[in-house]
Structure formats: structure tokens, C-alpha cells
Design an enzyme around this catalytic site. Structure first.
Site, PDB file in Angstrom:
ATOM      1  N   CYS A 452       3.257  -1.906   4.291  1.00 37.92           N
ATOM      2  CA  CYS A 452       4.404  -2.266   3.449  1.00 37.92           C
ATOM      3  C   CYS A 452       4.748  -1.150   2.473  1.00 37.92           C
ATOM      4  O   CYS A 452       5.785  -0.495   2.587  1.00 37.92           O
ATOM      5  CB  CYS A 452       4.093  -3.537   2.662  1.00 37.92           C
ATOM      6  SG  CYS A 452       4.103  -5.039   3.618  1.00 37.92           S
ATOM      7  N   GLU A 454       1.924   0.846   0.796  1.00 38.75           N
ATOM      8  CA  GLU A 454       0.632   1.333   0.356  1.00 38.75           C
ATOM      9  C   GLU A 454       0.500   2.843   0.526  1.00 38.75           C
ATOM     10  O   GLU A 454       0.529   3.340   1.648  1.00 38.75           O
ATOM     11  CB  GLU A 454      -0.487   0.643   1.136  1.00 38.75           C
ATOM     12  CG  GLU A 454      -0.467  -0.880   1.032  1.00 38.75           C
ATOM     13  CD  GLU A 454       0.226  -1.552   2.211  1.00 38.75           C
ATOM     14  OE1 GLU A 454       1.467  -1.432   2.296  1.00 38.75           O
ATOM     15  OE2 GLU A 454      -0.449  -2.167   3.030  1.00 38.75           O
TER      16      GLU A 454
END
Length: 867
Positions: A452, A454
Site C-alpha cells: 500500500c 510502505e
């Protein structure tokens, strides 16, 4: 340095005709249109071949060590999985026979698949067809797996208290509990330079150089032997595609396609066994790595990382390639990334709604020595997004002080397409945040985005991102009621789940809340860590991955797999959501309970226990339930925010402005609810409110970072939800911010839906006040703009100014939906007419028509900003 020569403000001083900021995009080729339609029209199926082959390999290798068993599994699958070349493809390699379908990996978990044989095709989120013959083959394979999976082993390690926390909606580790870890970026560029044969040679040299008297010699030797077995099978996988392409070419009557197939055969015969010699071979090498990674395990978020950095050299060196054909090859990779799919259990599917696979591809930023990294491929990737217009990849850009204005302008034009990409990341926050976790400056500068949102040093880390969803709003609810929860999630009762602390009726000041909140947080984070570490141990002991490990530094040097701690950097990153709900609730209590004393602690508790007088999941309010003054004030807010009146949307926006999550409370508790709901909210650039949200988030982050994992690395917190804010909102009872029981929570670090009423800059300023440096596993901020806000050159200039300002204020990440609310409502009513509508959900984009209605409703309810 390639710094921009003109700032945005300087550009404004020029005439728009002279600057010509808008460039637009070219049209895709007919091939790309056909390949895209193949994806759009595909019915996702569950297939059985991988499960059957893996089960056979496990049966045949019971006498071997775990790493050798995994090598034999990879060998069996790579050598026997059906070879599929789809019509029109220039880049080949398929995980499944059918487009956009999925295989099953029973070594991680299997029982949930069998339980959904009859329902997976009709479930609310991410349905898959399972033909009867496939179900029969899977059923037969599954007979081998009871008490032999990573999930069953992890479960056996967990305490009953930890399992109780999971059962009551405090957190979930289902992501890695049921499947592979993924969440990795390997060294694609290294394989392009030395080929798979080069990896084998490195393994042989390392094995020959070992000291046989070293106690670790036996285990390391097994690791290197596993590498050699796996990579020989991976070479054979590519050769099987060469043979298939040659076979198809002999039967092909179209001379153009015949020549393409002959060249594909030559490409696959050479790469990735040997180094790539041109751009087409580099593209094919990339895709074989990507697909083989997916086949080896069921992990998602296997992310291409800094695609422009390792691909650009091949583009520049290939004097024979036509630029339009090079663009078409990149477009073909975009299509292939959309062919990858994954099924999850029914509950997890709701959390990841939209067939999300999270293959994050990042461009821009800076080089490891601090120079601007933008190149030709950076811009070609933006062109690919415009050509393909599908959810994958999760396309991201890195922004820093040296980012050229041209790069940000083109990215804004991509944003205007309304696909929810690119997500934007701030080097000025992420690089020091990674350094604070022990990453070297050069490696921190060379970060990519995994999954997502990170950040991770590329091909050098096992970040274990997305390790758990942690419900901060649930901790708030538990704290309010002295550690107790209801027997049913989302209700309040007398089950003592957390430690005994004074409940809200006993608090005399806000410090009493913080004392209790910190004790509850410490208890539940401890059990979160236990759950994560149990799953971590299970993967290390039962499912090491030799193919992946050879492409992550420094597994070959250390002689151990990624799962055992072979990476240079090791982290575990659980993510929180519900931060804005918690901050708004604490501020509302501070204002009305402790400062102004308009509500007593006992009255607040009674109102919460009774869900402000509403049944849980109550019906939508009628207009008669609202006073004339309330409606008038709400309408003024809506009009002031939107600068226009949309009559069809007015009622819903009024209720959002009034704070109604699913129903407007009335009766005995209505005054209390209206008062709490009138409090100032996070998202409007009000320091007193924003700093409370910051403190609540820091309490979580600081508790998480106290812990270490079995790989010798540190836990680090993130704040992002995927779409779990909707699913796990159902587990949370009424809160002091006026939110009713079971309503969705705020997504990521975004303000609550409809509560950021002072415009996009104010909202961004609030979000930037959170401590993004400590949330080094990533933060996620969604903004939603009306398309008119970004129209024309002025729209581009204004938008990029908002982004630059947010990043100057030290925000970490931001992403955008640019779509009119009425379009979304129309797509709900007539989904068959909007199959190609793509929206940003959380850390990923998805086709609108495949999202569950409650996730669609959550996206519709987000504030529409204007400039």
C-alpha cells in the site's frame, strides 16, 4: 543536479499559452486495447494445478529439510504448471490458464477455501468461480494438509488471550496467517545483469567457500543447494515458454504475429537464464521474475519497486528499438500486472475489497547519492497508466526538493484521469524516518514503496509490512468501558477483555483517560506482537522461500533465507486505523466533559452504552427529525465548501455535515449526541484538535516500537487501513465523537468522512501535524477532488502547490480520487455501464463495479475538495 529551473510561482507569472503546461497523453495501440478488454471481461476463476503439484511435492519430500522441501515444491511447479500464452501478448508468462484468475497455496492454509466452495462465487467481496471439477481436485489435495500448514502451526503457538483479542476485533494477523508474506522488492536489476545462471554460480561459489567446521555449515549448504535446484527449474520454466511460442509460431498464419512469436521464443530461450541484451529482453526478464515470485508463494504486495531506475539503462542502450514499440512493451507489462489475482477468505476479502494484489511500482525521487532520479522511463510509466487505465500496478511517485516541476505537472495530469494514481511520497520525511530505523543514508535514498504505502530499502529488507490491522478506535472503546467489551463485536457489555482500569464514569480529568488508554494499549500491543511473532516463526520454520531469497541482500552472503533473517534489514510493521476517530473523540470529551462540564462522565457513559438512543445499524434519518436551524446551518456549510448546489446530493451532504454515520439519534440522548457532534474535528487545521490526534497516534507507535521480531529486527508502526476501516468499524461501539456503533471508521490518517470542511490545505495541514517520522512503516492520506478543481493549467498549478505545501509541512504520503460524486452514484445504479471506472480505495485502486457497496458508500462519503 536536475533541479527544476522554474518554480511553480515563476510559472504562474508567465502566460498560460507560453508555458503550455498541459501535454496530454497519446492513444494506446489496438493491441493494448484488446489486451485490456481481455482483463475487463474476464471472470476470475480458482484453479487447482498449483495446489495439486505442491501437494505431490510435499508428499514426495517428507524426508527432507524445510528449505529443501520448498525447493522441491518450486521445482515441481515450475516444471509442470501449464504454459499459457494469450493472444496478442508480447511479454509472456502466466500464473493461471484463465485471465485474472488465481491458484491456491494449501501449504499456508486451505480449510477456508473448502468452506467456501459453494459461496465464493456469490460472496459480497471479490467473488471467484470454482468449477465442480476444480473443487473436486482441491478437495482431494486438501486431504493431505490437516495440521501441516503454517497457519495451523502459528495457531498452536498463540496463547488463548491473544486469540481472544483477535476474536473481539482488536486486531487481526489474517494476512500472513492464511497466506504467504510477500511485501518484498527483489533485485530485478541484478538478474537483468547476470541472469539466473549468475545466481546459481554465486550459490556454488558460496558453498565451495564455506568452512566445513562451521556449525552452521550443514544448514547453509542446504540453503545453497535449494537455490541451485530452484533456479535451474526457473530457467526451465522460461524454456518451456520458448518451446510454446515456437510451437504457436509454426501454426500461425498471420505473418506479423508469427514473427512476434518467433522473437518471443528467442527471448525466452535467452532470458532470464542469461543477462538481458536489449530492452525487450529486460522487460521479459522483469515479468518472469514477477510471475515466478507469485507462483512460489501466495504472498501479495510483491512490488516492482523503482522500475524506472533499473529499466532506463536498457532503453538508452538499445539503439535499435523504436520508442513507440518500447512504450507498447511497458504497456504490456501494465496489462500483465493486472492479470495477477489472489483469493482470500470471505472476511479478509472485505478488508482487501477490489481484487487487490498491491504490486507497487515507483518512479522518480533521488538516486542513492542524492541526485534527481527522473528519467525517460519515469514519464513512459505515466503514459502507460493513461493507456491501460486498470487498477494495477499501484503506481507511485517519489517527490523531493529537487523534483522537476515538469515531473509533478505530468503526474498531476495522471491524477486528473481519475484512476487514483499516482500516490505521492515525500522523500524529505521517508529518508530520515528510515535512517532512524538504522538504514544507511544511501539505502534510505534508494527506497521503494511496497504494498500500500510502505517504504522499504529495495532488495535489502524483509519489512513484514502489513503484518496486522490494529484497531485504535477499538482500544478507545475498551478504555471507555474499563477494559470490557460486549459478547458481540460492536456492542458494549461486561466481558473483561483488557486489564481492569477505571471506566469513563470514574474519570475526573483527561489525564485519567490517558492513563487508562496507555495501559490498555500496552496490553493489546503486547498480544499483537505475540500473534505476529507466532506467524513469523511459522513461516521461517515451515515455508522458507529460496527463489525469493536469492534476490534479497544478503541472503546469499549469510547463507539463510529471507524468512530466517537473511535480509540486511528486518522489520515487522503492523498498521493502525481509527486515529482520527480517536482524536476527535478525545477532544470532544475534553471540551464538553472536562473543560465546559456540559456532559457528566456518567451521562456520557450512559449515552455510549445506549448508542445515543439508536438501534445498532439504525435506519437513515428523516428530514423531520432535524430542526430548521440545524438544516440551515448544515446547508450553509455544504454550500460554502462546494461553492455550488447539487440538489440530488444535498440531503446526504447535510447529514454528513451533521455527523450522521447511519442514523440521526433522537430522544433522550439526542442533545448529548448533537453537542458531541458539534465539536471541532481533526482535518481543519486547528492545533488543539490536531495535536490530540497526534498524541493518540504516538501512544500506539511508541508502544509498537518497543518490540523485536524473531529475525532480529524491530517492530515499526504504520497508519493505513487498506479498506479495513469499513469492515472493522463493525466491531466498534459508539464513540464520543458522535459516531454510532458499527459505522465505518476514518481511513488511514485522513480526517473523518465529511468532517474536513475548511478546504484541502487545512485538511492537509492537520494531517501533516501527525508524527509521520515515527510511523515509519507508512501513513496513508486520501483526498478527494472534484474534477473541475484540477481543470486546465490553473488546476495543475494550484494542485501541485497543495502537494508541495503538504510535503513542506512534512506529510509523508497523499493520494487522490478525482471523480464527481454523481458519477459514482450513477455507477452504483448502472454498474454494467461503468466496468472501466477505477477509483482509489486506500493504498490501492480497484474497479468500482467489483467493490462491495459498503466500500463504495465509504468512498462516496469522503469530502469532495475544491481549489
Amino acid at each position: 543536479m536536475a533541479f527544476a529551473t522554474e518554480s511553480a510561482s515563476e510559472v504562474v507569472s508567465c502566460s498560460l499559452e507560453e508555458v503550455m503546461i498541459e501535454k496530454g497523453f497519446s492513444q494506446p495501440t489496438e493491441r493494448i486495447v484488446r489486451l485490456k478488454n481481455q482483463i475487463l471481461n474476464a471472470t476470475p476463476f480458482v484453479e487447482s494445478e498449483r495446489a495439486v503439484l505442491a501437494t505431490e511435492a510435499y508428499k514426495e519430500s517428507e524426508h527432507l529439510s524445510p528449505i529443501m522441501r520448498r525447493a522441491k515444491v518450486a521445482e515441481k511447479i515450475f516444471n509442470n504448471l501449464p504454459v499459457t500464452i494469450r493472444d496478442d501478448e508480447l511479454i509472456v508468462g502466466a500464473i493461471t490458464k484463465n485471465p485474472r484468475s488465481t491458484e491456491i497455496c494449501p501449504e499456508f492454509s486451505y480449510d477456508w477455501v473448502e468452506a467456501e466452495f459453494e459461496t465464493m462465487a456469490t460472496r459480497m467481496a471479490d467473488p471467484f468461480e470454482i468449477p465442480k471439477e476444480t473443487a473436486a481436485e482441491l478437495h482431494e489435495a486438501f486431504k493431505y494438509w490437516p495440521n501441516k500448514t503454517t497457519s495451523s502451526y502459528a495457531d498452536s503457538l498463540m496463547s488463548s488471550e491473544t486469540k481472544d483479542c483477535i476474536a473481539n476485533g482488536v486486531f487481526t494477523v489474517g494476512n500472513y496467517f492464511y497466506g504467504g508474506v510477500g511485501h518484498v522488492c527483489v533485485d530485478y536489476g541484478k538478474i537483468m545483469k547476470i541472469g539466473f545462471r549468475g545466481i546459481i554460480e554465486e550459490a556454488v561459489k558460496a558453498m565451495d567457500a564455506m568452512d566445513k567446521n562451521d556449525p552452521s555449515y550443514i544448514k547453509k549448504r542446504q540453503f545453497y543447494e535449494a537455490i541451485i535446484i530452484t533456479y535451474n527449474a526457473a530457467i526451465n520454466f522460461a524454456h518451456r515458454y520458448a518451446d510454446k511460442a515456437l510451437e504457436l509460431s509454426r501454426a500461425e498464419s498471420n505473418p506479423t504475429r508469427k514473427a512476434e512469436l518467433e522473437q518471443i521464443a528467442k527471448n525466452c530461450a535467452r532470458v532470464p537464464e542469461y543477462p538481458a541484451s536489449n530492452f525487450w529482453e529486460a522487460c521479459q526478464t522483469f515479468w518472469f521474475i514477477q510471475s515466478l515470485m507469485q507462483i512460489e508463494s501466495s504472498g501479495h504486495s510483491i512490488s516492482p519497486g523503482r522500475f524506472d531506475q533499473y529499466m532506463n539503462d536498457y532503453l538508452q542502450a538499445d539503439a535499435s528499438i523504436d520508442r513507440a514499440f518500447a512504450q507498447e512493451l511497458i504497456d504490456c507489462i501494465w496489462i500483465k500486472l493486472n492479470d495477477v489475482n489472489k483469493t482470500r477468505d470471505e472476511v479478509s476479502a472485505q478488508a482487501f475489497a477490489g481484487y487487490a494484489v498491491f504490486q507497487n511500482l515507483c518512479v522518480g525521487g533521488q538516486t542513492s547519492d542524492g541526485l534527481d532520479a527522473t528519467n525517460d522511463v519515469s514519464y513512459m510509466c505515466m503514459e502507460a497508466v493513461s493507456h491501460v487505465r486498470l487498477p494495477a500496478p499501484s503506481f507511485s511517485i517519489r517527490v523531493w526538493q529537487g523534483t522537476p516541476d515538469e515531473f509533478l505537472f505530468r503526474a498531476t495530469e495522471v491524477v486528473r484521469l481519475g484512476l487514483g494514481v499516482p500516490a505521492m511520497y515525500n522523500d524529505e520525511v521517508i529518508i530520515p524516518a528510515l535512517q532512524n530505523r538504522g538504514v544507511s543514508l544511501a539505502d534510505a535514498r534508494d527506497y521503494g514503496i511496497v504494498g500500500c504505502v510502505e517504504p522499504q530499502p529495495i532488495h535489502k529488507a524483509e519489512g513484514w509490512h502489513d503484518a496486522a490491522f490494529f484497531n485504535v478506535a477499538k482500544i478507545l472503546e475498551i478504555t471507555l468501558h474499563g477494559g470490557k467489551v460486549g459478547e458481540t463485536p460492536g456492542t458494549i457489555g461486561n466481558k473483561q477483555l483488557g486489564p481492569v482500569t477505571p471506566d469513563v464514569s470514574q474519570w475526573k480529568c483527561l489525564d485519567d483517560f490517558y492513563d487508562a488508554f496507555e495501559k490498555q494499549m500496552a496490553y493489546f500491543v503486547y498480544h499483537l506482537v505475540e500473534a505476529d511473532n507466532c506467524v513469523d516463526i511459522a513461516h521461517a520454520e515451515m515455508a522458507p522461500l529460496p527463489f525469493q531469497s536469492a534476490m534479497v541482500d544478503d541472503c546469499l552472503g549469510r547463507g539463510m533465507s529471507v524468512q530466517e533473517g537473511g535480509a540486511l534489514y528486518n522489520f515487522t510493521g503492523p498498521q493502525a486505523f481509527g486515529v482520527a476517530d480517536t482524536g476527535d473523540s478525545v477532544y470532544a470529551m475534553k471540551k464538553f466533559v472536562f473543560d465546559e462540564k456540559k456532559i457528566s462522565p456518567a451521562e456520557l457513559k450512559e449515552a455510549l452504552v445506549n448508542n445515543f438512543g439508536q438501534p445498532v445499524g439504525g435506519a437513515a434519518p428523516a428530514a423531520a427529525e432535524l430542526s430548521e436551524d440545524q438544516v440551515y446551518a448544515a446547508v450553509r456549510k455544504v454550500l460554502a465548501n462546494n461553492n455550488s448546489m447539487d440538489v440530488s446530493a444535498l440531503k446526504d451532504q447535510v447529514y454528513q455535515t451533521l455527523g450522521s454515520s447511519s442514523a440521526a439519534p433522537n430522544g433522550k440522548y439526542a442533545d448529548i449526541h448533537r453537542m458531541l457532534d458539534s465539536a471541532e474535528c481533526f482535518g481543519n487545521d486547528i492545533d488543539e484538535v490536531d495535536l490530540i490526534a497526534r498524541k493518540c497516534a504516538e501512544i500506539y507507535c511508541k508502544e509498537v516500537e518497543k518490540y523485536t521480531n524473531p529475525r532480529g529486527g524491530q517492530f515499526q508502526a504504520g497508519i493505513y487501513p487498506v479498506s479495513a476501516n469499513v469492515l472493522f468499524g463493525k466491531d466498534v461501539a459508539a464513540l464520543p465523537d458522535g459516531r454510532l456503533a458499527k459505522a465505518p471508521l476514518a481511513d488511514g490518517v485522513s480526517p473523518r468522512q465529511g468532517k474536513d470542511t475548511n478546504g484541502p490545505t487545512a485538511a492537509a495541514n492537520s494531517v501533516a501535524k501527525l508524527n509521520h517520522f515515527i510511523a515509519s512503516n507508512g501513513t496513508l492520506y486520501n483526498q478527494k477532488f472534484l474534477p473541475s478543481a484540477l481543470a486546465g493549467d490553473n488546476g495543475i498549478l494550484n494542485f501541485t502547490s497543495v502537494v508541495r505545501s503538504y510535503f513542506d509541512h512534512k506529510g509523508m504520503h497523499v493520494q487522490f480520487n478525482v471523480v464527481d460524486r454523481n458519477v459514482l452514484l450513477e455507477a452504483q445504479r448502472e454498474p454494467e455501464k461503468h466496468r472501466d471506472l477505477v477509483v482509489r480505495v486506500a493504498g490501492y485502486s480497484a474497479q468500482w463495479v467489483v467493490l462491495a457497496k459498503e466500500v463504495q458508500d465509504d468512498i462516496i462519503s469522503r469530502t469532495e475538495q475544491n481549489l
